[in-house]
Design an enzyme around this catalytic site. Structure first.
Site, PDB file in Angstrom:
ATOM      1  N   ASP A  82       7.888  35.268  -7.433  1.00 51.94           N
ATOM      2  CA  ASP A  82       6.814  34.293  -7.589  1.00 51.94           C
ATOM      3  C   ASP A  82       7.017  33.141  -6.617  1.00 51.94           C
ATOM      4  OD1 ASP A  82       4.557  33.110  -8.744  1.00 51.94           O
ATOM      5  OD2 ASP A  82       5.733  32.068 -10.278  1.00 51.94           O
ATOM      6  N   HIS A 178       0.106  23.760 -11.916  1.00 52.53           N
ATOM      7  CA  HIS A 178       1.401  24.176 -12.439  1.00 52.53           C
ATOM      8  C   HIS A 178       1.942  23.107 -13.390  1.00 52.53           C
ATOM      9  CE1 HIS A 178       1.402  26.471  -8.494  1.00 52.53           C
ATOM     10  NE2 HIS A 178       1.474  27.404  -9.420  1.00 52.53           N
ATOM     11  N   GLY A 179       2.739  23.526 -14.338  1.00 46.14           N
ATOM     12  CA  GLY A 179       3.299  22.578 -15.297  1.00 46.14           C
ATOM     13  C   GLY A 179       2.311  22.293 -16.416  1.00 46.14           C
ATOM     14  N   GLY A 207      -1.006  28.832 -12.910  1.00 47.33           N
ATOM     15  CA  GLY A 207      -1.151  27.611 -13.700  1.00 47.33           C
ATOM     16  C   GLY A 207      -1.890  27.797 -15.001  1.00 47.33           C
ATOM     17  N   ALA A 208      -1.660  28.928 -15.687  1.00 47.36           N
ATOM     18  CA  ALA A 208      -2.417  29.209 -16.918  1.00 47.36           C
ATOM     19  C   ALA A 208      -1.802  28.577 -18.163  1.00 47.36           C
ATOM     20  CB  ALA A 208      -2.550  30.714 -17.121  1.00 47.36           C
ATOM     21  N   SER A 209      -0.549  28.142 -18.098  1.00 46.82           N
ATOM     22  CA  SER A 209       0.046  27.483 -19.267  1.00 46.82           C
ATOM     23  C   SER A 209      -0.751  26.235 -19.607  1.00 46.82           C
ATOM     24  CB  SER A 209       1.506  27.110 -18.990  1.00 46.82           C
ATOM     25  OG  SER A 209       2.317  28.245 -18.941  1.00 46.82           O
TER      26      SER A 209
END
Length: 285
Positions: A82, A178-179, A207-209
């Protein structure tokens, strides 16, 4: 089931209208938790390591660990680099047995991103290893790379980029980060639909979190075939450890801490597999 590349997984997802969950792992416990969740859900799965994770361990360590667990699993498992940060790191991952590679040239100019990506696809082609690239910049921070704002992917540039590089999949920027999100993310889903019209290869969402289930499902419906989850898995593992120590501060056995973290990660992964729509999609061949 054999340790596989990501190519068939993503093409099957594209044809079937679902996405494959791609989960970042940091240690043995997370590897086991992700694969156990995928087996219970009968889902194909991708495990990922970033450059900072590789510094914590090594490419060889993660490749051996995931290969060993994958060969005992009953679902297809791929190991993905990644956000590969250089041509040299991508080649090292190929040599160590990674079955999927991302080269991230998104912080370079359009032409330099193309040139870097072409070099990696050429290196990966003899072994049949698929390559993911990124066009546009996803906000937030991934390892040591930080984007102050989002620069969303231009559909026409995406078409040209895919044609000139020969990549197997393309990560696009549509407003994710991200994050953890500070506020509510605003996704340019119409842009995603426009990209899908002109780009034939599978598309990837980073960036799905922290996104809602509805947002992820909508992006999958608009053409996303791979969805990356990292931050929430790290938080889940840590929460499991914290809960054990809060309840039993005298706990000193790392196995008890690891087991608690594994259960938390497994639960998150199962939930995300459902959202991606890949439950029951694992091939039996």
């Amino acid at each position: 089931m054999p340790f596989v590349t990501s190519e068939k997984m993503l093409l099957d997802a594209q044809a079937g209208g679902y996405a494959v969950g791609a989960f970042n792992v940091e240690n043995m416990e997370m590897v086991k938790a992700v694969i156990a969740a995928a087996e219970e859900m009968r889902a194909p799965v991708m495990l990922q390591t970033t450059p900072s994770t590789i510094k914590y361990g090594t490419l060889a360590t993660y490749a051996a660990l995931v290969r060993t667990e994958a060969e005992r699993a009953g679902v297809p498992v791929a190991l993905h680099l990644d956000h590969g940060s250089s041509f040299e790191l991508a080649v090292q991952a190929l040599r160590e047995g990674y079955t999927s590679i991302m080269i991230d040239g998104s912080h370079e100019s359009f032409e330099d991103n193309i040139e870097l990506t072409r070099r990696v696809t050429a290196a990966a082609k003899p072994n049949g290893i698929p390559v993911e690239a990124e066009l546009g910049r996803v906000g937030g921070k991934e390892d040591d790379l930080e984007a102050e704002g989002d620069t969303n992917t231009d559909p026409e540039q995406a078409r040209e980029f895919a044609a000139r590089t020969g990549v197997s999949s393309l990560a696009v920027a549509i407003g994710t980060a991200h994050g953890f999100y500070v506020g509510t993310p605003v996704l340019d889903k119409e842009r995603l639909s426009e990209i899908r019209k002109v780009v034939e290869i599978p598309l990837v969402l980073h960036g799905a979190s922290g996104l809602t289930d509805e947002d992820v499902k909508d992006c999958v419906a608009r053409g996303i075939c791979k969805v990356n989850f990292a931050t929430e898995l790290r938080a889940a593992f840590t929460d499991g450890v914290k809960e054990v120590l809060a309840a039993r501060p005298d706990t000193y056995d790392p196995k008890k801490l690891g087991a608690a973290g594994m259960e938390k990660v497994k639960a998150i992964v199962k939930a995300r597999i459902r959202v991606c729509g890949c439950e029951g999609k694992a091939g039996r061949d």
